[in-house]
Design a protein around this motif. Sequence first.
Motif, PDB file in Angstrom:
ATOM      1  N   ALA A 293       0.831  -1.209   0.000  1.00 56.90           N
ATOM      2  CA  ALA A 293       0.000   0.000   0.000  1.00 56.90           C
ATOM      3  C   ALA A 293       0.865   1.258   0.000  1.00 56.90           C
ATOM      4  O   ALA A 293       0.574   2.223  -0.720  1.00 56.90           O
ATOM      5  CB  ALA A 293      -0.930  -0.007   1.214  1.00 56.90           C
ATOM      6  N   LEU A 294       1.923   1.241   0.784  1.00 56.03           N
ATOM      7  CA  LEU A 294       2.812   2.403   0.827  1.00 56.03           C
ATOM      8  C   LEU A 294       3.439   2.643  -0.539  1.00 56.03           C
ATOM      9  O   LEU A 294       3.448   3.776  -1.044  1.00 56.03           O
ATOM     10  CB  LEU A 294       3.901   2.199   1.891  1.00 56.03           C
ATOM     11  CG  LEU A 294       3.461   2.399   3.331  1.00 56.03           C
ATOM     12  CD1 LEU A 294       4.471   1.826   4.319  1.00 56.03           C
ATOM     13  CD2 LEU A 294       3.270   3.892   3.616  1.00 56.03           C
TER      14      LEU A 294
ATOM     15  N   GLN B  97       2.404   1.654  -3.434  1.00 53.38           N
ATOM     16  CA  GLN B  97       1.332   2.073  -4.338  1.00 53.38           C
ATOM     17  C   GLN B  97       1.022   3.563  -4.170  1.00 53.38           C
ATOM     18  O   GLN B  97       0.930   4.307  -5.151  1.00 53.38           O
ATOM     19  CB  GLN B  97       0.080   1.232  -4.037  1.00 53.38           C
ATOM     20  CG  GLN B  97      -1.115   1.493  -4.927  1.00 53.38           C
ATOM     21  CD  GLN B  97      -0.858   1.040  -6.361  1.00 53.38           C
ATOM     22  OE1 GLN B  97       0.032   0.235  -6.613  1.00 53.38           O
ATOM     23  NE2 GLN B  97      -1.632   1.587  -7.296  1.00 53.38           N
ATOM     24  N   GLY B  98       0.884   3.982  -2.937  1.00 50.56           N
ATOM     25  CA  GLY B  98       0.600   5.386  -2.651  1.00 50.56           C
ATOM     26  C   GLY B  98       1.740   6.300  -3.069  1.00 50.56           C
ATOM     27  O   GLY B  98       1.517   7.362  -3.664  1.00 50.56           O
ATOM     28  N   ILE B  99       2.951   5.882  -2.770  1.00 47.80           N
ATOM     29  CA  ILE B  99       4.132   6.667  -3.145  1.00 47.80           C
ATOM     30  C   ILE B  99       4.213   6.824  -4.657  1.00 47.80           C
ATOM     31  O   ILE B  99       4.486   7.910  -5.174  1.00 47.80           O
ATOM     32  CB  ILE B  99       5.418   5.977  -2.604  1.00 47.80           C
ATOM     33  CG1 ILE B  99       5.472   6.052  -1.074  1.00 47.80           C
ATOM     34  CG2 ILE B  99       6.666   6.605  -3.208  1.00 47.80           C
ATOM     35  CD1 ILE B  99       6.455   5.079  -0.424  1.00 47.80           C
TER      36      ILE B  99
END
Lengths: 227, 227
Positions: free
Chosen positions: B215-216, B218-220
């Motif tokens: 998730a990190l 992906q968000g980054i």
Amino acid sequence: MPNPGGSRRDRPAKPALSLQWIVAETIKIIRTEGLERATMRRVAQALDTGPASLYVYVANTAELHAAVLDELIGATEPEPGDWMARLQSVLGSYADVLFTYPGLARSALVLRPTGPHALRLYDQVLGLLLEGGIAVERAAWGVDLLLQHVTATAAEHSAPARADVDAPPDGAAQMDVLRGALRGADPVENPHVAAHAEALLAGTPAQRQAWAIRALVQGIATTPTQS
Amino acid sequence: MPNPGGSRRDRPAKPALSLQWIVAETIKIIRTEGLERATMRRVAQALDTGPASLYVYVANTAELHAAVLDELIGATEPEPGDWMARLQSVLGSYADVLFTYPGLARSALVLRPTGPHALRLYDQVLGLLLEGGIAVERAAWGVDLLLQHVTATAAEHSAPARADVDAPPDGAAQMDVLRGALRGADPVENPHVAAHAEALLAGTPAQRQAWAIRALVQGIATTPTQS
DNA sequence: ACCTGAACACCGTTCAAGT
DNA sequence: ACCTGAACACCGTTCAAGT
């Protein structure tokens, strides 16, 4: 003839202890002297008693700090706006609490706040993610991620317990050390860091915090819990 | 007639102190007795000297812990695979270090490791994000986010310094308290938590960690640094 | 039940003095 | 320069005794 006439002038009639009073007094000390000064002995002294008396109400220092933190979390509140704006503002007000009392953030990571106010914060964040249309399994795991980020960021900016009281209450010093290390990186040993040192250090804390929360929400919203 | 014949039997010729030796001895103590036992006094005792002697090599306890942490980070290494697999494995081996020496993670959040091994880790993570095709401004800010997450997660699982040495070295206890608080949430006060308590508690730590990193990343990867 | 003084077993750091 | 004993100024927690 003790206490004639029902009143005495020697002492202002010390009220009985209570957890509430202990917490209130501890917050006063944290506010004026910092967390590291809010020791059992110092708090007991402020309450005009011995340290042993506090153990009737809390099992240890960590529990006292936890009670204090929950009390402070009571001040967090979202401002009106769409769900993302409200999310940014609840997390922002939680961050404000932790930044205002640096050192409590360090405790919060380990303490896993579970008091009534902490639970309300938990509930608000989860509710906002769901309102944003995020799938419940992702939202549920995302709450931890968001609160952890805010807590950890605040903890990073708090300095380690200092012997020296006069020095700035920084943690900014640690940031300066990091800055120096990144700028001085050897292009052969650490090529990526050396090439992009300025990108690594770019942005104000506020810009980075806002970006981090957007990135976290984006990742939480789009990443399936089953790989 | 002191020291006749060039050798004496009373003492095994105490070698001179050095930062390296101090760090090595401190690691031994951390490994066998835990971080909270690795005090200046205890380390000095292990080195058969007084605490004041250590101050020739380190300015304070935090600096000693920082030197120890950097030494331990030296053991982190990615396993082969595509960039995402290598990222998961470097971060995983960093997490292993921090989980193995709980309490050091707490220090790491505040210490902002900047030694040579920490810089190498920084460089590896940044390199992998860039290899994954992530824009440099996002990758640069993302490094902090990823390392912070791993550090904070390890810190969460470490217990606060305990007086009681016999008790389990947990932090799992804190997790149990949280579990209870979430399960016992009042449906009126905390409707979202009450409705989704099981989702909040779902998954193994490993599953949640792997999801968090995906998730990190992906968000980054997808969140512009300018809003 | 609640409160307490005193003690136990520690801390980090500094400093004057030695080598 | 490096090392040290001793001291300064603290800690958290427990316990037996009081009210």
